[in-house]
Design an enzyme around this catalytic site. Structure first.
Site, short mmCIF file in Angstrom:
data_model
loop_
_atom_site.label_atom_id
_atom_site.label_comp_id
_atom_site.label_asym_id
_atom_site.label_seq_id
_atom_site.Cartn_x
_atom_site.Cartn_y
_atom_site.Cartn_z
N HIS A 98 28.93 34.59 45.94
CA HIS A 98 29.02 35.79 46.79
C HIS A 98 28.28 36.93 46.13
O HIS A 98 28.37 37.14 44.93
CB HIS A 98 30.47 36.18 47.07
CG HIS A 98 31.33 36.24 45.84
ND1 HIS A 98 31.82 35.12 45.22
CD2 HIS A 98 31.76 37.30 45.11
CE1 HIS A 98 32.53 35.47 44.17
NE2 HIS A 98 32.50 36.80 44.08
N HIS A 100 27.90 40.89 45.81
CA HIS A 100 28.60 42.16 46.04
C HIS A 100 27.57 43.23 46.41
O HIS A 100 26.59 43.42 45.68
CB HIS A 100 29.30 42.63 44.76
CG HIS A 100 30.46 41.81 44.32
ND1 HIS A 100 31.76 42.13 44.63
CD2 HIS A 100 30.52 40.67 43.57
CE1 HIS A 100 32.59 41.24 44.08
NE2 HIS A 100 31.86 40.34 43.43
#
Ligand code: AMP
Length: 139
Positions: A98, A100
């Site tokens: 992921h 950010h």
């Protein structure tokens, strides 16, 4: 056992999804570091960046590229810090790649990406040359 992010992709747990396409999904971080803190993930589960196939990596970058201005504009941010915690030792808690996107504001009290460093190494020219050559040979 699927990750919490796969459960979001499958609609099994709620999330504030802000963008999705065939390959990627973006949603607000549940514990935001700033208003608009957004996570961009591949739909499929890969633990680390190194595990992501080329076509998915390209799609992931496309979504990050699309979302950065959208996030900045939506919360009137002055800038963004865009980063991956890539592996446990780097602070990755959810084993599903992921990115950010953290909105930043003048005087927000945060630091640059350089603030992640602990003890900085004191490397000589020879060591730097060796490291550069080694990375180059693996690239
Ligand atoms: P990392 O330390 O890079 O693995 O970051 C994981 C991030 O996922 C943290 O910023 C959490 O706040 C966020 N997070 C964990 N669970 C959820 C969830 N259910 N929905 C949205 N964000 C989440």
């Amino acid at each position: 056992m699927s990750t919490i992010f796969s459960q979001i992709v499958e609609g099994e747990i709620p999330a504030r999804i802000v963008y999705e396409d065939e390959t990627t999904v973006a949603f607000l971080d549940a514990n935001p570091l700033a208003p608009g803190h957004t996570l961009v993930i591949p739909r499929d589960e890969y633990e680390r960046l190194n595990d992501v196939p080329d076509d998915v990596a390209a799609a992931l970058y496309d979504t990050v590229h699309r979302l950065v201005p959208a996030v900045e504009e939506s919360v009137d941010a002055d800038a963004t810090t865009v980063a991956f915690n890539n592996g446990k030792a780097a602070g990755q808690e959810v084993p599903h790649v992921h990115c950010h996107i953290v909105p930043r504001f003048e005087g927000d009290g945060g630091g640059p990406i350089h603030a992640i460093a602990g003890d900085r190494p004191d490397l000589g020219d020879d060591e730097l040359d060796d490291i550069a050559a080694d990375i180059e040979s693996r690239s």
